[in-house]
Design a protein around this motif. Structure first.
Motif, PDB file in Angstrom:
ATOM      1  N   GLU A  71      15.740   1.220 -39.215  1.00 58.35           N
ATOM      2  CA  GLU A  71      15.057   2.483 -38.500  1.00 58.35           C
ATOM      3  C   GLU A  71      15.194   3.760 -39.244  1.00 58.35           C
ATOM      4  OE1 GLU A  71      12.599   2.489 -35.894  1.00 58.35           O
ATOM      5  OE2 GLU A  71      12.948   0.283 -35.960  1.00 58.35           O
ATOM      6  N   HIS A  75      11.830   5.329 -41.009  1.00 57.91           N
ATOM      7  CA  HIS A  75      11.322   6.795 -40.873  1.00 57.91           C
ATOM      8  C   HIS A  75      11.569   7.535 -41.967  1.00 57.91           C
ATOM      9  CE1 HIS A  75      10.234   5.947 -36.685  1.00 57.91           C
ATOM     10  NE2 HIS A  75      11.162   5.420 -36.411  1.00 57.91           N
ATOM     11  N   TRP A  83      16.943   8.875 -46.338  1.00 58.88           N
ATOM     12  CA  TRP A  83      17.605   8.274 -45.007  1.00 58.88           C
ATOM     13  C   TRP A  83      18.891   7.900 -45.026  1.00 58.88           C
ATOM     14  CZ3 TRP A  83      18.767   3.034 -45.664  1.00 58.88           C
ATOM     15  CH2 TRP A  83      18.055   2.494 -46.757  1.00 58.88           C
ATOM     16  N   SER A 129      14.651   3.677 -32.150  1.00 54.94           N
ATOM     17  CA  SER A 129      13.434   4.415 -32.947  1.00 54.94           C
ATOM     18  C   SER A 129      13.240   5.777 -32.793  1.00 54.94           C
ATOM     19  CB  SER A 129      12.426   3.409 -33.075  1.00 54.94           C
ATOM     20  OG  SER A 129      11.429   4.088 -33.924  1.00 54.94           O
ATOM     21  N   LYS A 133      14.061   8.921 -35.341  1.00 52.44           N
ATOM     22  CA  LYS A 133      13.040   9.712 -35.950  1.00 52.44           C
ATOM     23  C   LYS A 133      13.387  11.195 -35.665  1.00 52.44           C
ATOM     24  CE  LYS A 133       8.012  10.029 -35.795  1.00 52.44           C
ATOM     25  NZ  LYS A 133       6.598   9.524 -35.416  1.00 52.44           N
TER      26      LYS A 133
END
Length: 154
Positions: A71, A75, A83, A129, A133
């Protein structure tokens, strides 16, 4: 974990710790969180390797977090955020997905959004998720970017 992968993940972890814990540093001292052609997530960093890193620090990670690194990648790539750094920030914030503080695992709040201490649990997100995010959108706002349709209230 051995060899080049261990080296790569340790270097990234050290950079992320500096990013997450820096209080007196200037922006010029910190690694860039916005991804670009010259600031990419290294090829040696994969969701599987990050989950192995997490598992080596917490052998009781809840099953619902099995896909959390994926995830972060999904994202993060959509938002052009490093990330991998955000993943390590999450590891610091959640004590390796143990959640010993005011925020609990049920909240899917990986950055302590809204948790101000003294028992204030902060925000809750419906899914893993959504929580990932929200974390990445929060980081994106620090770059000065406008975030439309933010998941978090903050």
């Amino acid at each position: 974990m051995g060899g080049i992968m261990t080296y790569c993940v340790r270097i990234l972890f050290a950079s992320a710790i500096a990013f997450a814990g820096a209080t007196a540093a200037t922006a010029a001292d910190l690694p860039a969180i916005k991804a670009s052609t010259s600031n990419k997530v290294p090829a040696c960093v994969t969701p599987g390797r990050l989950m192995a890193f997490a598992g080596a620090r917490n052998d009781a990670i809840a099953d619902k977090f099995d896909g959390v690194a994926t995830e972060y990648m999904r994202h993060g790539e959509a938002l052009d955020i490093r990330w991998d750094y955000a993943f390590f920030q999450m590891m610091v914030e959640t004590a390796n997905l143990k959640f010993p503080g005011d925020v609990n695992a049920k909240q899917n709040n990986f950055a302590g959004l809204g948790a101000t201490g003294g028992g204030e649990p902060g925000e809750s997100f419906k899914t893993v998720s959504d929580g990932v995010k929200a974390h990445l959108q929060h980081v994106l706002m620090y770059t000065g970017a406008d975030v439309s349709d933010a998941v978090a209230e903050r």
